[in-house]
Design an enzyme around this catalytic site. Sequence first.
Site, PDB file in Angstrom:
ATOM      1  N   ARG A 164       0.477  -1.720   0.042  1.00  0.00           N
ATOM      2  CA  ARG A 164      -0.273   0.423   0.098  1.00  0.00           C
ATOM      3  C   ARG A 164       0.831   0.794   0.314  1.00  0.00           C
ATOM      4  O   ARG A 164       0.742   2.532   0.542  1.00  0.00           O
ATOM      5  CB  ARG A 164      -0.714  -0.197   1.422  1.00  0.00           C
ATOM      6  N   SER A 238     -10.278  -0.623   3.645  1.00  0.00           N
ATOM      7  CA  SER A 238      -9.251  -0.897   5.125  1.00  0.00           C
ATOM      8  C   SER A 238      -9.051   0.594   5.231  1.00  0.00           C
ATOM      9  O   SER A 238      -8.784   1.340   4.327  1.00  0.00           O
ATOM     10  CB  SER A 238      -8.557  -1.524   4.355  1.00  0.00           C
ATOM     11  N   GLU A 333      -4.531   3.665   6.085  1.00  0.00           N
ATOM     12  CA  GLU A 333      -4.738   3.538   4.459  1.00  0.00           C
ATOM     13  C   GLU A 333      -4.834   4.696   4.053  1.00  0.00           C
ATOM     14  O   GLU A 333      -4.850   4.757   3.136  1.00  0.00           O
ATOM     15  CB  GLU A 333      -4.798   2.531   4.564  1.00  0.00           C
TER      16      GLU A 333
END
Length: 337
Positions: A164, A238, A333
């Site tokens: 990520r 998320s 995130e």
Amino acid sequence: MNIQENISLKSFNTFGIDKKAKFFVEVVSENEVREAITFANKKNVPLFILGGGSNILLTKDLEALVIKIEIIGIKVLEENEDQVFVEVGAGENWHSFVIQCIKNDWAGAENLSLIPGTVGASPMQNIGAYGVEIKDIFKSLQAIHRDTLQMKVFNAEECGFGYRESVFKNELKDQYVITKVVFALKKKPEFQIEYGAIKTTLEEMGIKTPSIASISQAVIHIRQSKLPDPKVIGNAGSFFKNPTVPFDFFQKLKNTYPEIPSFSNEQGVKIPAAWLIEQTGWKGKTFDKIGVHKNQPLVLVNYGGGDGYEIQVLSEKIQQSVLQKFGILLHPEVNFL
Ligand SMILES: Cc1cc2nc3c(=O)[nH]c(=O)nc-3n(C[C@H](O)[C@H](O)[C@H](O)COP(=O)(O)OP(=O)(O)OC[C@H]3O[C@@H](n4cnc5c(N)ncnc54)[C@H](O)[C@@H]3O)c2cc1C
């Protein structure tokens, strides 16, 4: 190019947060990107580059020019016996592109079905799901430098992809506007079905010999059963990344919590953030219009009319609880604005 003023961004972010942009423009070409940047410089306002708004949390009105990328087009650049190189406009919807790949028998993107957002944002955090990341099918991208307006081509190495992560979230943060991405897709598929519930879902679907189409359908089925649909409940998927901790640290945790789920990798041991959040009692907690999803504690939600800043405060409380109980700092995130 139509530059609008004081526009609500509510329909432009999947959290559904109602904050305003001082200026807002949709751009359909690289020239329009340059024109928009020039406008922002003249007005002396900062820029914000917007794709599908599925990985942002608006905590305040933006005293900025929001440039929504609408550059479209899918073009085959080159192909050989094994691979096809496809150039895709940054404004193309990611999932629509995956469907195009499946229709054309281009393999490699099927595990990434149904991830919301645009193609241009996909390299930003090296989107990933079910054992595949875009770095696995990435060839290069084109981006315009926000100060010089010059175009630069980045290869995979220059993008610095990680879990990520990419160079565009770190060293080159806020420096480039991605306009096109080139993918290297495979003509001979290499199926990835070991991860998550793909294998069992294929079995339940009665599929004995997988294809890229059936894997995509299985992934869509799993995602729809696990994740809240942003069209129904505002969310950005998320909220936190899954933390990786050193082996010896993990061993101590395991002594205290023998049931702790984990996945070893080269850097250490990855622990599902959802498990850590659930253990601290946040799963399903609701606070007026916002909360933690009842089935998926990694997803923070806006039930309607919620405030982005309050979601940020909630996320900080969750971080604090996890830090206190496990000594692990969760990193978001989602991009805060
Ligand atoms: C229900 C749900 C499920 C999700 N599941 C996953 C998942 O499985 N895996 C995963 O990795 N992510 C997932 N996400 C997160 C999200 O879909 C991805 O991060 C996606 O790539 C964001 O795309 P976007 O176009 O919406 O980006 P935005 O939210 O619009 O922008 C995200 C960031 O990228 C920047 N940006 C966007 N476009 C450009 C551009 N052209 N040039 C430069 N900068 C740009 C923005 O400035 C911002 O900083 C999920 C989100 C939701 C809502």
